[in-house]
Design a protein around this motif. Structure first.
Motif, short mmCIF file in Angstrom:
data_model
loop_
_atom_site.label_atom_id
_atom_site.label_comp_id
_atom_site.label_asym_id
_atom_site.label_seq_id
_atom_site.Cartn_x
_atom_site.Cartn_y
_atom_site.Cartn_z
N GLU B 13 60.77 50.85 32.45
CA GLU B 13 59.42 50.68 31.92
C GLU B 13 58.65 49.68 32.78
O GLU B 13 58.88 48.48 32.70
CB GLU B 13 59.46 50.16 30.47
CG GLU B 13 59.96 51.17 29.46
CD GLU B 13 59.07 52.40 29.34
OE1 GLU B 13 57.91 52.36 29.82
OE2 GLU B 13 59.55 53.41 28.79
N PRO B 14 57.75 50.16 33.65
CA PRO B 14 57.03 49.24 34.52
C PRO B 14 56.19 48.26 33.71
O PRO B 14 55.67 48.61 32.66
CB PRO B 14 56.11 50.16 35.33
CG PRO B 14 56.57 51.54 35.11
CD PRO B 14 57.31 51.56 33.82
N ARG B 15 56.09 47.07 34.23
CA ARG B 15 55.20 46.09 33.61
C ARG B 15 53.95 45.97 34.48
O ARG B 15 54.03 45.64 35.66
CB ARG B 15 55.89 44.73 33.51
CG ARG B 15 56.93 44.73 32.39
CD ARG B 15 57.46 43.36 32.15
NE ARG B 15 58.42 43.02 33.20
CZ ARG B 15 59.22 41.96 33.14
NH1 ARG B 15 59.14 41.13 32.13
NH2 ARG B 15 60.07 41.72 34.11
N ILE B 16 52.82 46.26 33.85
CA ILE B 16 51.57 46.23 34.60
C ILE B 16 50.65 45.17 34.03
O ILE B 16 50.39 45.13 32.82
CB ILE B 16 50.89 47.61 34.55
CG1 ILE B 16 51.79 48.62 35.29
CG2 ILE B 16 49.50 47.57 35.18
CD1 ILE B 16 51.33 50.04 35.17
N VAL B 17 50.20 44.29 34.90
CA VAL B 17 49.22 43.29 34.47
C VAL B 17 47.84 43.83 34.83
O VAL B 17 47.61 44.22 35.98
CB VAL B 17 49.49 41.92 35.13
CG1 VAL B 17 48.37 40.95 34.81
CG2 VAL B 17 50.82 41.36 34.65
N ALA B 18 46.96 43.89 33.83
CA ALA B 18 45.65 44.48 34.05
C ALA B 18 44.57 43.40 33.87
O ALA B 18 44.42 42.84 32.79
CB ALA B 18 45.43 45.62 33.07
N GLU B 129 48.57 57.21 35.07
CA GLU B 129 48.91 57.51 36.46
C GLU B 129 49.72 56.40 37.09
O GLU B 129 50.71 56.62 37.77
CB GLU B 129 47.61 57.61 37.25
CG GLU B 129 47.26 58.99 37.75
CD GLU B 129 45.91 58.92 38.44
OE1 GLU B 129 44.99 59.56 37.90
OE2 GLU B 129 45.77 58.22 39.46
N MET B 130 49.25 55.19 36.85
CA MET B 130 49.90 54.04 37.48
C MET B 130 51.33 53.88 36.96
O MET B 130 52.26 53.62 37.73
CB MET B 130 49.08 52.78 37.19
CG MET B 130 48.96 51.91 38.41
SD MET B 130 47.90 50.50 38.14
CE MET B 130 48.74 49.33 39.21
#
Ligand code: SF4
Ligand code: SF4
Ligand code: SF4
Lengths: 323, 159
Positions: B13-18, B129-130
């Motif tokens: 599970e990627p961790r994405i900081v937005a 998508e990301m």
């Protein structure tokens, strides 16, 4: 008369320029040796590791260590000197932030060894790589282990103070030694140089506009440099805005841009990111193509922004994907 | 877990900081929420007043603290509340991403998107998508060296 306090100077992965900077104190060295005894200084004085081992723990007032940390011997010496010293002072950009040798963190240790021992035009393709243990009939020979990553000194041992610069200027070295000898040291962890940006002490700062809006960048060989005007305002990548003062703008006085060797001031955690940010902000382009065109004159981003600070940066090194 | 069957908890599970601008992308993500749009829960949104406030240090710090990707959302060109903050964001982004690629960080891991307050579906699509791209790339494996601490013995000498 009580004994003079003892200090030591040591070098790790360094070029020798930092030791030279101490020698360059000229008569200042004499003032120094009036106040302290130099117990160990491999560059200048004969000495053995056992001389250090024989000292009492904490028997040295301070050790100034220059150079980054690249191999196992440097790590061992750093730990030994830490145990023997009340204060450890990281001396120069390499010990402080990794310095020029820290750019080796763009590659794997294997790539570096192959480049040096196999792939260069002057080596045999199947040359022997250095190895830590070699046995022949009579001798067991050892070499320090070449580590994967170049480290800053404070990633190996606790560091009390930092003297920045590649090499540190005479002014910051003298001031640091004066503070050390007189016992007037600031808080532990302080970088012993003014906590302001180099632009503040630059003789050209009056000609630096409040807001820059550069259409293009130039490399130093590409234009005739005006010797009076702010270099950045001329489109030359001068990094004074994200670099700590203390060198008295030495490079700018030589009509060359600052490349950032004093590291950042305390407000900045990652000098390269800050410099990149400031430079990008100084450009005027607003569209992708125009931005990329303006940036084309800046081919080596890591080498420009992290020239002296890659191991000490937030990411510390490049991720090297196996080929 | 029976042999050969994929354990759901082991899927990366990627961790994405937005980093989202207060005036546009943040409102869009709010709208996506209130319109009950479905998208993967992998992003951690940080609201800033402007995409021009995204200091590249924030991005590197996110990576250094375990992010696998960083997304910056700002107003469309010409629509910046502060007139040119998003142009500044674009310039920094172009330069930073080029540099990150040279440091071995894939360009898909950092993304800048112009998303207006009305474009909730765009927030959903971009994050989907990301997450998909970064799931293919796998975790960002930084192996950071911490600062050395003083040992007890050294503390005594120092005192
Ligand atoms: S800081 Fe500069 S002068 Fe000092 S050892 Fe490193 S490269 Fe040499
Ligand atoms: S950018 Fe360079 S030349 Fe201009 S004021 Fe700063 S240090 Fe001086
Ligand atoms: S001008 Fe910059 S690069 Fe030159 S000595 Fe000073 S800090 Fe170092």
């Amino acid at each position: 008369m009580p004994d003079k306090p003892k200090i030591a100077l040591y070098w790790c992965a360094s070029c020798g320029g930092c030791d030279e900077a101490v020698v360059d104190l000229a008569e200042g060295v004499l003032t120094l040796t009036d106040a302290v005894d130099i117990a160990f200084w491999p560059v200048a004085l004969d000495g053995k590791r056992s001389d250090v081992e024989n000292l009492a723990d904490g028997g040295l007032l301070a050790t100034l260590i220059n150079g980054a940390v690249r191999n196992s011997e440097q790590e061992e010496m750093a730990h030994l000197l830490r145990a023997k010293s009340q204060y450890i002072i990281a001396f120069g950009a390499c010990a402080h932030l990794g310095g020029i040798p820290g750019l080796a963190n763009l590659y794997s240790s294997q790539d570096i060894l192959s480049a040096a021992f196999n792939d260069s035009p002057t080596t045999e393709p199947d040359a022997v790589l250095p190895r830590t243990n070699t046995l022949d009939e009579m001798h067991a020979l050892g070499l320090p282990e070449f580590r994967e990553t170049v480290k800053t000194l404070d990633q190996v041992i606790a560091v009390d103070y930092y003297i920045p610069g590649c090499p540190p200027s005479r002014k910051v070295v003298s001031e640091a030694l004066r503070a050390l000898v007189s016992g007037e040291l600031p808080d532990r962890g302080t970088v012993l140089a003014p906590n302001i940006a180099l632009c503040e002490e630059c003789p050209r700062k009056e000609s630096k506009p409040e807001k820059l809006s550069l259409e293009s960048l130039h490399r130093t060989y590409g234009i005739e440099i005006d010797p009076e005007k702010c270099l950045l305002a001329q489109g030359i990548v001068c990094l004074g805005m994200g670099t700590r003062a203390g060198c008295d703008a030495a490079c700018i006085r030589g009509n060359m841009p600052c490349t950032g060797c004093f590291g950042p001031s305390d407000r900045v955690r990652d000098q390269g990111a800050k410099l990149l940010s400031a430079l990008a902000s100084s450009l005027s382009a607003t569209e992708t193509e125009a931005i990329d065109l303006a940036l084309a004159e800046l081919p080596d981003e890591v080498g420009t922004f992290y020239r002296y600070s890659l191991p000490g940066s937030l990411l510390q090194r490049a991720l090297v994907h196996s080929k | 877990m029976p042999n050969g069957q994929e354990d759901a908890t082991t899927v990366f599970e990627p961790r994405i900081v937005a980093f989202f601008c207060n005036w546009c992308t943040y409102l869009a993500s709010d709208l996506a929420g209130s319109s009950r749009m479905k998208y993967p829960p992998n992003s951690c949104v940080i609201r800033l007043m402007c995409s021009g406030r995204v200091d590249p240090q924030f991005i590197l710090n996110a990576f250094a603290h375990g992010a696998d990707g960083v997304l910056i959302g700002g107003c469309h060109p010409g629509d910046c509340h502060y007139r040119e903050g998003n142009y500044k964001a674009l310039r920094r982004f172009r330069l930073l991403r080029r540099m990150l690629v040279k440091m071995g960080i894939e360009e898909e891991r950092v993304r800048l998107e112009w998303i207006s307050a009305a474009e909730a579906d765009r927030v959903r699509d971009v994050i989907r998508e990301m997450v998909g791209k970064i799931r293919e790339l796998g975790p960002l494996k930084l192996d950071l060296v911490p600062k050395a601490e003083m040992t007890k013995a050294e503390e005594l000498i120092h005192a």
